[in-house]
Design an enzyme around this catalytic site. Structure first.
Site, PDB file in Angstrom:
ATOM      1  N   GLU A  70      35.524  43.839  29.782  1.00  0.00           N
ATOM      2  CA  GLU A  70      34.961  45.134  30.183  1.00  0.00           C
ATOM      3  C   GLU A  70      34.916  45.301  31.696  1.00  0.00           C
ATOM      4  OE1 GLU A  70      30.692  47.496  29.909  1.00  0.00           O
ATOM      5  OE2 GLU A  70      31.045  45.735  28.647  1.00  0.00           O
ATOM      6  N   ASP A  71      34.541  44.233  32.415  1.00  0.00           N
ATOM      7  CA  ASP A  71      34.248  44.366  33.849  1.00  0.00           C
ATOM      8  C   ASP A  71      35.325  43.801  34.769  1.00  0.00           C
ATOM      9  OD1 ASP A  71      31.853  45.580  33.218  1.00  0.00           O
ATOM     10  OD2 ASP A  71      30.723  43.710  33.241  1.00  0.00           O
TER      11      ASP A  71
END
Length: 721
Positions: A70-71
Site C-alpha cells: 500500500e505505502d
C-alpha cells in the site's frame, strides 16, 4: 521479537523473519507516523502484538509486511518471489482491507463492508493481522491532531472491528479496542465511570480479597484445587449496561466478578455444586456455556449467588484451556500438528469448538442477498452484536440464534427456502404466533406452504440480519414484478386513450431516447416513476399528449347522487329510487359494490339505496337482513367517463421537498389533488391525508404504487370514508 516467536515455536524460520524485518525497514525508509516515530516501527509493533497470541511464522511475517504494497512501490509478485505465495496472498488480503479505509466515511462503512467481510472470511489470519494493526493504531490515536478524524476512527473501531474480534472469540483484543474507542467517542462518560471505579476500589478492595479467600477455602475443603481471582468490569462494559438496563451506577451488582479456574470440565460442575451449597443462588442467573458454547466458542459456567457478608457475587467457572480460548479466541488454537505449527481446526472441533469463520460466513450470506448499503451495515451489526439463545429442530439439531429471535429467524437460519415458505410454527408441540420470542431449549418446528409467500411486514418479526436481508431480497423481486405490471398498464392506458394500440407502435425511438435496453426496462422505468407515460406517448406521437389531456378533461364528470343511475345498475332497482354513494367506504368505479335499501322513509322512493363496496365494515350491520341487499355493478359510462374522489393516507419522511415529490408523482400518474391535510407531525415522519380525483379503482392502485416508489414515502393506504 524472534526470541518471542522461538519461545512457542522453536522451529520458526529465523532467516525468513529477519529478511521480512529488514525488507520492511528498507521499503518504508524515512516515512514517519503522526507521532513522529519512523513508520517501520508500526509493522514491528503489530508483529509484536501477534507474538503475544503465539501465531505462526507466516502471520508474523505478514504483519511485518502488511503495509509495503500500500505505502511503497512493492508489488504482490515481488512479495511472492521473496517470501512465498502464501505470505503474498495474506499481505494482499490485509492491503485490500486497508484500501477500503481510504474512502470517505459515509461510503466506506456502507459501500465497502461487503468487500471487507468477503476478504476476511477466506483466511482468519488476515483478520488477526488487521485487528492487531487496528489495535496499535488505536493505542497511538491520540497523536492525530484532528478531533473529528479521531472520533471517526474510534466509531469505526467500536462498530466494526471490536464486534469482529468478539465474533472470533478474541475477548482481550475486543475489550481493549472498545476501551480505546470509548476514550475518544465519549471521554466525559468514561472519566466519570473511572472516578466511580477508583472510589469503589478504595471502598471494596478489601472485601474483594476476603471473598476470594472465602471461595478458595470452600473449594479446598471439598478437595477441589483451583485458582480464584476477582476481576473488574471495564468502563465501556459498565457504560453499555447502564444504557441497556436504564439503571444507575449504584444499582449495578456485577461490577466485580470472580473467576474460578479448575483442572477439568468435570471439576467445573463440582465447583458449581460447592458454590451453590455454600450460598443461595439468584434465580434465572445460571448459564451453562460449557454444554452449549457461544457462537465464538466461549465456554464457561456462569452463576450469581448471595455470597459472604450478603454480597451479590457473579462467578465464572472454567478450565485453564477454556479461559485461554475465551480470552484469545481462534488464536488459542495455533499449535503443532503434523510436524508444523499453525491453526489446528481438527483439534479445536474435537475440544467442542466450531470453525471461527462460521459466523463470518453467515455475514457473507447476508451480503449475498444484496440490498442498499445502510441496510447492509445494520444487518451486519445485528449479526455481530446480539447475544444468543439456543433452540432445537424436531430432530434434535442445535441452532444458535441472537437473543430476542423469533420463529422466522429460526426458519431462515435453517435455510432460506424454509423461511420463504414458512406459514406457521409449532414451539414445543404447540401452535404459536410468528411474533413469539424464542427461549433457550425451545423445540421449533416450521410449518411450510407450497410456494414462497413473504409479506413485507415480516421484517418486524425478525431480528437477524440473515432473515431480514432474505425477506428484503424477496420483496425486491416481488416489487420488480409489480413495477413491470404497473408500467405496462400505465403505458397501455395512455395509448388507448389516445386511440393508439401499443402493439402497433415501434418502441425503438422510445428506448433510444431514454437509453433503455428493452421493453421490460421501459415498463420498469415507468412503474418506478423514472419515466412518465406522457413522455412515452409524446416520444411516439409528438403533440398528442396535449390533445389527449384536453379531450379527457372535456368528457370527464364528477360522479354524484343525481346522475348515479348513469353509473350504477343492478337487479331490484325500482324506477325513481335514488342512489347514494356511501361516505363510509367511498366506492369508485372498479370496486365490487352492493346496494343497501334505506329504511328511513315510508316508501322506497323516499329512502333510496346506499352504494357500498363489498368489503365495507358497515355491511356487517345488515348481515341478517337479506331483504335490504341489492346486487349492483358499474355501467360502462362510469368506468369510461367519470372522475371519483378517493382518499389516500400516507406516512412521509419529514424532509425539505418531499411534499413536492409526492404531488408531482400523483400529477404524473394522472391524479388530481383536491385536498391535503397533514397531522401527527414528528421530527422524522408525518401523516398526510390526500383526497385525489381518480378514474377508477385501478387508477387509484396505480397512484398508490407510484407513491411507494418514492424513497421518502414510508406507507400508502387507501382510506375508507
Amino acid at each position: 521479537m524472534i526470541e518471542r516467536v522461538h519461545a512457542y515455536d522453536p522451529t520458526a524460520d529465523e532467516a525468513l523473519l529477519n529478511r521480512a524485518y529488514v525488507f520492511a525497514m528498507r521499503m518504508h525508509g524515512s516515512q514517519t507516523r503522526a507521532s513522529g516515530d519512523p513508520y517501520y516501527a508500526h509493522p514491528i509493533e503489530v508483529a509484536g502484538i501477534l507474538t503475544e497470541y503465539r501465531l505462526d511464522t507466516a502471520t508474523i511475517v505478514t504483519a511485518l509486511l502488511h503495509d509495503v504494497i500500500e505505502d511503497t512501490p512493492v508489488t504482490k509478485d515481488e512479495i511472492g518471489k521473496l517470501f512465498g505465495e502464501e505470505i503474498a496472498e495474506l499481505v494482499e488480503g490485509v492491503t485490500k482491507l486497508s484500501k477500503l479505509e481510504l474512502q470517505a466515511e459515509h461510503t466506506r462503512q456502507a459501500e465497502n463492508l461487503r468487500k471487507f467481510i468477503l476478504a476476511i472470511s477466506k483466511d482468519v489470519r488476515v483478520l488477526l493481522v488487521k485487528l492487531a494493526d487496528r489495535l496499535h493504531n488505536m493505542r497511538t490515536l491520540h497523536f492525530i491532531k484532528n478531533q473529528a478524524k479521531r472520533e471517526r476512527i474510534a466509531r469505526e473501531t467500536r462498530d466494526i472491528y471490536a464486534p469482529l474480534a468478539r465474533n472470533i472469540g478474541c475477548h482481550r483484543i475486543c475489550t481493549e479496542l472498545e476501551e480505546l474507542s470509548f476514550q475518544h467517542t465519549n471521554p466525559v462518560a468514561r472519566d466519570a465511570i473511572v472516578r466511580r471505579l477508583d472510589a469503589l476500589r478504595v471502598e471494596q478492595g478489601g472485601a474483594v480479597a476476603l471473598v476470594t479467600q472465602e471461595i478458595l477455602a470452600r473449594l479446598e475443603s471439598s478437595n477441589l484445587p483451583a485458582r480464584v481471582f476477582g476481576r473488574e468490569k471495564s468502563p465501556y462494559s459498565i457504560w453499555r449496561k447502564l444504557q441497556r438496563k436504564s439503571i444507575g451506577f449504584s444499582q449495578m451488582s456485577d461490577i466485580y466478578a470472580f473467576r474460578v479456574i479448575v483442572d477439568s470440565e468435570e471439576d467445573c460442575y463440582r465447583a458449581l455444586g460447592v458454590v451453590h451449597r455454600a450460598w443461595s443462588s439468584v434465580p434465572d442467573r445460571f448459564k451453562d456455556f460449557i454444554s452449549t458454547p457461544k457462537r465464538n466458542n466461549y465456554r464457561s459456567l456462569h452463576t450469581t449467588v448471595v455470597g459472604p457478608r450478603g454480597m451479590r457475587i457473579e462467578m465464572q467457572i472454567r478450565t485453564e484451556s477454556m479461559d485461554r480460548v475465551n480470552e484469545e479466541g481462534v488464536a488459542a488454537h495455533f499449535r503443532y500438528k503434523d510436524a508444523s505449527y499453525g491453526l489446528d481446526l481438527e483439534g479445536m472441533e474435537a475440544a467442542g469448538g466450531r470453525d471461527p469463520l462460521a459466523n463470518l460466513r453467515q455475514l457473507v450470506q447476508v451480503l449475498e442477498h444484496g440490498g442498499d448499503s445502510e441496510e447492509l451495515v445494520e444487518h451486519a451489526k445485528l449479526e455481530m452484536f446480539l447475544d444468543q439463545v439456543f433452540v432445537f429442530t424436531p430432530k434434535g439439531k442445535l441452532v444458535s440464534l441472537p437473543r430476542g429471535a423469533m420463529p422466522l429467524d429460526f426458519a431462515y437460519a435453517v435455510h432460506t427456502s424454509v423461511g420463504d415458505t414458512c406459514i406457521g410454527v409449532k414451539i414445543n408441540g404447540e401452535l404459536k404466533p410468528l411474533r413469539t420470542i424464542l427461549t433457550n431449549g425451545d423445540v421449533v418446528e416450521v410449518i411450510r406452504g407450497s410456494k414462497p409467500v413473504v409479506p413485507p411486514d415480516w421484517r418486524s418479526l425478525t431480528v437477524t440480519g440473515r432473515a431480514r436481508s432474505a425477506i428484503r431480497r424477496h420483496i425486491r423481486q416481488t416489487e420488480k414484478e409489480e413495477f413491470l405490471r404497473l408500467g405496462r398498464v400505465s403505458v397501455e392506458q395512455i395509448f388507448e386513450r389516445a386511440g393508439k394500440n401499443l402493439k402497433d407502435v415501434s418502441l425503438r425511438p422510445i428506448l433510444e431516447r431514454f437509453a433503455l435496453e428493452g421493453e421490460e426496462a421501459l415498463f420498469d422505468a415507468v412503474g418506478r416513476g423514472r419515466v412518465t407515460p406522457s413522455q412515452v406517448l409524446e416520444t411516439a406521437f409528438p403533440g398528442m399528449v396535449d390533445a389527449d389531456r384536453e379531450a379527457a378533461t372535456a368528457r370527464r364528470k364528477i360522479e354524484g347522487g343525481k346522475g348515479a343511475r348513469l353509473y350504477v345498475r343492478g337487479g331490484g332497482l325500482t324506477p325513481g329510487v335514488s342512489l347514494h354513494f356511501a361516505h363510509c367506504c367511498s366506492p369508485v368505479p372498479g370496486d365490487r359494490i352492493v346496494g343497501i335499501l334505506r329504511e328511513d322513509g315510508a316508501k322506497e322512493q323516499d329512502g333510496g339505496l346506499d352504494v357500498h363496496t363489498i368489503d365495507c365494515p358497515k355491511l356487517a350491520e345488515y348481515e341478517e337482513r337479506e331483504d335490504l341487499w341489492r346486487d349492483l355493478n358499474w355501467t360502462p359510462e362510469a368506468e369510461r367517463d367519470t372522475v371519483s374522489l378517493a382518499r389516500l393516507h400516507a406516512t412521509i419522511g419529514n424532509a425539505p421537498g418531499v411534499l413536492g415529490q409526492v404531488c408531482t408523482i400523483i400529477g404524473e400518474a394522472g391524479g388530481n389533488i383536491v385536498n391535503l391535510r397533514m397531522h401527527h407531525r414528528q421530527s422524522d415522519f408525518f401523516d398526510t391525508d390526500i383526497d385525489v380525483e381518480v378514474r377508477d379503482a385501478k387508477h387509484l392502485t396505480n397512484i398508490s404504487a407510484a407513491l411507494r416508489t418514492c424513497p421518502s414515502v414510508e406507507t400508502v393506504d387507501r382510506t375508507r370514508g
